[in-house]
Write a protein that holds these residues in place. Sequence first.
Motif, PDB file in Angstrom:
ATOM      1  N   THR A  27      15.291  -0.174   1.768  1.00 45.50           N
ATOM      2  CA  THR A  27      14.278  -0.177   0.712  1.00 45.50           C
ATOM      3  C   THR A  27      12.995   0.402   1.274  1.00 45.50           C
ATOM      4  OG1 THR A  27      13.575  -2.434   1.246  1.00 45.50           O
ATOM      5  CG2 THR A  27      15.314  -2.207  -0.378  1.00 45.50           C
ATOM      6  N   TYR A  28      12.504   1.469   0.662  1.00 45.93           N
ATOM      7  CA  TYR A  28      11.367   2.159   1.265  1.00 45.93           C
ATOM      8  C   TYR A  28      10.578   2.936   0.212  1.00 45.93           C
ATOM      9  CZ  TYR A  28      14.450   6.231   0.970  1.00 45.93           C
ATOM     10  OH  TYR A  28      15.273   7.230   0.512  1.00 45.93           O
ATOM     11  N   GLY A  29       9.315   3.190   0.516  1.00 40.54           N
ATOM     12  CA  GLY A  29       8.494   4.082  -0.286  1.00 40.54           C
ATOM     13  C   GLY A  29       7.984   3.508  -1.591  1.00 40.54           C
ATOM     14  N   ASN A  30       8.196   2.217  -1.861  1.00 36.01           N
ATOM     15  CA  ASN A  30       7.746   1.651  -3.122  1.00 36.01           C
ATOM     16  C   ASN A  30       6.221   1.549  -3.142  1.00 36.01           C
ATOM     17  OD1 ASN A  30      10.340   1.027  -4.467  1.00 36.01           O
ATOM     18  ND2 ASN A  30      10.623  -0.244  -2.649  1.00 36.01           N
ATOM     19  N   GLY A  31       5.601   2.176  -4.113  1.00 33.46           N
ATOM     20  CA  GLY A  31       4.147   2.172  -4.218  1.00 33.46           C
ATOM     21  C   GLY A  31       3.446   3.171  -3.327  1.00 33.46           C
ATOM     22  N   LYS A  32       4.190   3.885  -2.532  1.00 31.91           N
ATOM     23  CA  LYS A  32       3.565   4.780  -1.557  1.00 31.91           C
ATOM     24  C   LYS A  32       2.788   5.894  -2.241  1.00 31.91           C
ATOM     25  CE  LYS A  32       4.537   7.311   2.695  1.00 31.91           C
ATOM     26  NZ  LYS A  32       5.546   7.607   3.733  1.00 31.91           N
ATOM     27  N   PHE A  33       3.233   6.318  -3.395  1.00 37.56           N
ATOM     28  CA  PHE A  33       2.608   7.460  -4.057  1.00 37.56           C
ATOM     29  C   PHE A  33       1.894   7.058  -5.353  1.00 37.56           C
ATOM     30  CE2 PHE A  33       6.289   8.983  -1.645  1.00 37.56           C
ATOM     31  CZ  PHE A  33       5.622   9.775  -0.732  1.00 37.56           C
ATOM     32  N   GLN A  34       1.481   5.784  -5.428  1.00 34.59           N
ATOM     33  CA  GLN A  34       0.732   5.368  -6.608  1.00 34.59           C
ATOM     34  C   GLN A  34      -0.620   6.072  -6.666  1.00 34.59           C
ATOM     35  OE1 GLN A  34       0.557   1.107  -6.577  1.00 34.59           O
ATOM     36  NE2 GLN A  34       2.376   0.915  -7.833  1.00 34.59           N
ATOM     37  N   CYS A  35      -1.155   6.164  -7.885  1.00 36.58           N
ATOM     38  CA  CYS A  35      -2.421   6.863  -8.079  1.00 36.58           C
ATOM     39  C   CYS A  35      -3.530   6.205  -7.276  1.00 36.58           C
ATOM     40  CB  CYS A  35      -2.789   6.888  -9.558  1.00 36.58           C
ATOM     41  SG  CYS A  35      -2.938   5.251 -10.291  1.00 36.58           S
ATOM     42  N   GLN A  36      -4.532   6.968  -6.974  1.00 38.83           N
ATOM     43  CA  GLN A  36      -5.667   6.469  -6.217  1.00 38.83           C
ATOM     44  C   GLN A  36      -6.565   5.630  -7.122  1.00 38.83           C
ATOM     45  OE1 GLN A  36      -5.957   7.047  -2.704  1.00 38.83           O
ATOM     46  NE2 GLN A  36      -3.851   7.483  -3.299  1.00 38.83           N
TER      47      GLN A  36
END
Length: 340
Positions: free
Chosen positions: A16-25
């Motif tokens: 499980t990885y990368g969850n929320g990593k690319f959420q908007c600033q």
Amino acid sequence: KDELTDIQGKLVHFRTYGNGKFQCQGNEYSPMFQWTFGIKLWEGSSDQEGNDIAFNECFDNGRGQEGDYQGRGVGIWLDGLPGNPGNMNWIRHNLVYNNTGNGIFIEISGNTVILGNLLLNNATNTGGGTEFAPASIAIDSREDFVSENNLVFNNTSVGGRYGIKLVTYDWQGCSVNENVVKNNIIVGASEHNLFALFGGDNDDSNGYGNIYENNNFGEEHPGFIQWGWTEHASYESWESAYGWPTYSVEGDPQLAGSTPNSLYLSSSSPARDAGLNLGSDYDSGLVESSTWPNSVVTTDQDVHDSGWELGAYCFTDWTANIIFTSGFEGGQNEGWQIFQ
């Protein structure tokens, strides 16, 4: 998430990885999505007990924006699970790394065994201080809840702002009670390897009976342990505040490396044979050849060296345990093939 609410059973061999990593600033995104994680169980319509979260690889969760704090980018998270002492929840032998929030988060939850996990460079979010700062392993409570009888045994944690944290906040009768921390290696935190406050320090107002014994919190330096409001620079000073011997294993644990798959003990490590025998329910340790999530190998602490180790790995110097015999029909060569 909704489908996992009432799950009872096993969560094993996931990546499980990368969850929320690319959420908007910015901090204006929907609150529904601000709490990001690799694996999370929270109390739904049924009692959550007897779950087994094991052999998972949880990494790179959370975006790490300036000001984010402990609940954004958690590795493994139990939230609101009081549990059952007769049917404990287990978090065991997971590899948890590079998550920006807490590595393993036990929030208003109890009766959980946290055993033999590897944690590296979690808890790097910059938001939050004191009781709200992220930690590699965090146990906390708030309002009128209790987090109790959590067993933190034989984990290896390196890095993060805090190593292990036991605290309460929003005090309305909440407490952290009778949690047991033994046989762990918790080192390399940028602020405190151990942080215990508002009950985690057994202040009798918000916590009692929490035990910290036979751990390695690394080399002494100013603030490596915070107990209550006092930052300690030595094991001796902390033990005086703690009130009785902690039987800590002091100094550099001499891990073999600093990458996720190299946190096992070197041959000269003071953590070898330094662990307490915690009983047959907790005697599994990792083998150096383990890879996550599909090839995790464990062995029995009782059959290696002359005692248990600190941390997640058993020291396995296999060459010291080879016994050749000519009792096989094919002689020593067949014995070697069987060993291989």
